[in-house]
Motif scaffolding. Structure first.
Motif, PDB file in Angstrom:
ATOM      1  N   ILE A 111       0.697  -1.078  -0.002  1.00 44.36           N
ATOM      2  CA  ILE A 111      -0.188   0.202   0.027  1.00 44.36           C
ATOM      3  C   ILE A 111       0.859   1.176  -0.165  1.00 44.36           C
ATOM      4  O   ILE A 111       0.594   2.155  -0.728  1.00 44.36           O
ATOM      5  CB  ILE A 111      -0.989  -0.118   1.158  1.00 44.36           C
ATOM      6  CG1 ILE A 111      -1.855  -1.069   0.941  1.00 44.36           C
ATOM      7  CG2 ILE A 111      -1.602   1.283   1.366  1.00 44.36           C
ATOM      8  CD1 ILE A 111      -2.976  -1.428   2.140  1.00 44.36           C
ATOM      9  N   ASP A 169      -5.170   0.196  10.827  1.00 43.59           N
ATOM     10  CA  ASP A 169      -5.294   0.747   9.725  1.00 43.59           C
ATOM     11  C   ASP A 169      -4.007   1.631   9.618  1.00 43.59           C
ATOM     12  O   ASP A 169      -3.220   1.859  10.355  1.00 43.59           O
ATOM     13  CB  ASP A 169      -6.769   1.604   9.795  1.00 43.59           C
ATOM     14  CG  ASP A 169      -6.483   2.577  11.004  1.00 43.59           C
ATOM     15  OD1 ASP A 169      -5.409   2.643  11.669  1.00 43.59           O
ATOM     16  OD2 ASP A 169      -7.638   3.446  11.128  1.00 43.59           O
ATOM     17  N   TYR A 209     -10.814  -1.212  -0.324  1.00 40.93           N
ATOM     18  CA  TYR A 209     -10.325  -2.431  -0.087  1.00 40.93           C
ATOM     19  C   TYR A 209      -9.340  -2.584   1.060  1.00 40.93           C
ATOM     20  O   TYR A 209      -9.263  -3.549   1.451  1.00 40.93           O
ATOM     21  CB  TYR A 209      -9.368  -2.871  -1.329  1.00 40.93           C
ATOM     22  CG  TYR A 209     -10.405  -3.071  -2.657  1.00 40.93           C
ATOM     23  CD1 TYR A 209     -11.438  -3.942  -2.772  1.00 40.93           C
ATOM     24  CD2 TYR A 209     -10.263  -2.105  -3.550  1.00 40.93           C
ATOM     25  CE1 TYR A 209     -12.061  -4.038  -3.872  1.00 40.93           C
ATOM     26  CE2 TYR A 209     -11.051  -2.145  -4.744  1.00 40.93           C
ATOM     27  CZ  TYR A 209     -12.014  -3.059  -4.808  1.00 40.93           C
ATOM     28  OH  TYR A 209     -12.792  -3.069  -5.773  1.00 40.93           O
ATOM     29  N   TYR A 210      -8.864  -1.272   1.428  1.00 44.53           N
ATOM     30  CA  TYR A 210      -7.867  -1.474   2.619  1.00 44.53           C
ATOM     31  C   TYR A 210      -8.402  -0.443   3.535  1.00 44.53           C
ATOM     32  O   TYR A 210      -8.908   0.560   3.169  1.00 44.53           O
ATOM     33  CB  TYR A 210      -6.610  -1.403   1.925  1.00 44.53           C
ATOM     34  CG  TYR A 210      -6.204  -2.364   1.248  1.00 44.53           C
ATOM     35  CD1 TYR A 210      -5.830  -3.698   1.447  1.00 44.53           C
ATOM     36  CD2 TYR A 210      -6.081  -1.936  -0.257  1.00 44.53           C
ATOM     37  CE1 TYR A 210      -5.389  -4.423   0.666  1.00 44.53           C
ATOM     38  CE2 TYR A 210      -5.800  -3.216  -1.366  1.00 44.53           C
ATOM     39  CZ  TYR A 210      -5.442  -4.292  -0.873  1.00 44.53           C
ATOM     40  OH  TYR A 210      -5.320  -5.237  -1.596  1.00 44.53           O
ATOM     41  N   TRP A 238      -1.297  -6.717   9.317  1.00 39.49           N
ATOM     42  CA  TRP A 238      -2.723  -6.199   9.430  1.00 39.49           C
ATOM     43  C   TRP A 238      -3.302  -7.026  10.467  1.00 39.49           C
ATOM     44  O   TRP A 238      -3.079  -8.264  10.890  1.00 39.49           O
ATOM     45  CB  TRP A 238      -3.539  -6.593   8.239  1.00 39.49           C
ATOM     46  CG  TRP A 238      -3.489  -5.512   7.042  1.00 39.49           C
ATOM     47  CD1 TRP A 238      -2.739  -6.246   5.919  1.00 39.49           C
ATOM     48  CD2 TRP A 238      -3.367  -4.260   6.885  1.00 39.49           C
ATOM     49  NE1 TRP A 238      -2.462  -4.981   4.936  1.00 39.49           N
ATOM     50  CE2 TRP A 238      -2.790  -3.945   5.701  1.00 39.49           C
ATOM     51  CE3 TRP A 238      -3.775  -3.411   7.777  1.00 39.49           C
ATOM     52  CZ2 TRP A 238      -2.755  -2.641   4.993  1.00 39.49           C
ATOM     53  CZ3 TRP A 238      -3.760  -1.961   7.229  1.00 39.49           C
ATOM     54  CH2 TRP A 238      -3.172  -1.555   5.919  1.00 39.49           C
ATOM     55  N   TYR A 275      -7.216  -8.634   4.380  1.00 39.40           N
ATOM     56  CA  TYR A 275      -6.445  -7.682   3.886  1.00 39.40           C
ATOM     57  C   TYR A 275      -5.479  -7.893   2.951  1.00 39.40           C
ATOM     58  O   TYR A 275      -4.887  -7.360   2.045  1.00 39.40           O
ATOM     59  CB  TYR A 275      -5.877  -6.414   4.602  1.00 39.40           C
ATOM     60  CG  TYR A 275      -6.945  -5.618   5.447  1.00 39.40           C
ATOM     61  CD1 TYR A 275      -7.989  -5.201   4.893  1.00 39.40           C
ATOM     62  CD2 TYR A 275      -6.987  -5.788   6.818  1.00 39.40           C
ATOM     63  CE1 TYR A 275      -8.904  -4.566   5.581  1.00 39.40           C
ATOM     64  CE2 TYR A 275      -7.999  -5.058   7.720  1.00 39.40           C
ATOM     65  CZ  TYR A 275      -8.948  -4.777   6.967  1.00 39.40           C
ATOM     66  OH  TYR A 275     -10.027  -3.895   7.771  1.00 39.40           O
ATOM     67  N   GLU A 276      -4.737  -9.328   3.118  1.00 40.21           N
ATOM     68  CA  GLU A 276      -3.816  -9.654   2.275  1.00 40.21           C
ATOM     69  C   GLU A 276      -4.058 -10.824   1.481  1.00 40.21           C
ATOM     70  O   GLU A 276      -3.372 -11.918   1.710  1.00 40.21           O
ATOM     71  CB  GLU A 276      -2.500 -10.141   3.498  1.00 40.21           C
ATOM     72  CG  GLU A 276      -1.826  -8.800   3.931  1.00 40.21           C
ATOM     73  CD  GLU A 276      -0.766  -9.170   4.867  1.00 40.21           C
ATOM     74  OE1 GLU A 276       0.002 -10.218   4.900  1.00 40.21           O
ATOM     75  OE2 GLU A 276      -0.127  -8.478   5.522  1.00 40.21           O
TER      76      GLU A 276
END
Length: 108
Positions: free
Chosen positions: A6, A34, A60-61, A100, A106-107
C-alpha cells in the motif's frame, strides 16, 4: 496487499509529496488496524482528484484519511501535533514486518 504494498502505491501517486503518515504505523507496532493518512491540497479540483484516487484504494484496505487545505494545516499545526511524517521521507522497507490486525482479510 501488504502494508509495504500500500505504501508503494501511495508513493507512486504524482502528489505523494502531499501525503503524510501518522498514528500507530509510526509507533513501531507489529500489528496495525489501519493506516492513518493526512492529505494536503491547494484547490477543490485537487481535493476531488486525490479523494477519487484514495477512496478507490480505501474500499479494499483500511485507510483512515484526513484531508486538509494548506491553510487549515497551518492554522491547526496538525503535522507537528500528531507527529506526522511526509511519505517521501519514509523508507518503506522498515514496515515489512508490520501485519494487519485481520491479515486474512487484507492480504488476499
Amino acid at each position: 496487499m501488504t502494508v509495504v504494498g500500500i505504501l508503494k502505491v501511495l508513493k507512486s501517486y504524482s502528489y505523494s509529496d502531499d501525503i503524510y503518515l501518522f498514528g500507530s504505523i509510526l509507533k513501531n507496532k507489529n500489528v496495525i488496524y489501519d493506516i492513518d493518512l493526512l492529505i494536503l491540497y491547494e484547490s477543490q479540483d485537487e481535493l476531488l482528484k486525490k479523494k477519487n484516487d484514495l477512496n478507490q484504494l480505501s474500499v479494499y484496505y483500511p485507510l483512515d484519511i484526513y484531508y486538509m487545505s494548506l491553510d487549515e494545516e497551518i492554522e491547526l499545526d496538525f503535522i507537528n501535533k500528531v507527529g506526522a511524517v511526509q511519505l517521501k521521507d519514509i523508507k518503506i522497507g522498515k514496515f515489512k514486518d508490520i501485519k494487519w490486525l485481520s491479515k486474512n482479510f487484507y492480504e488476499s
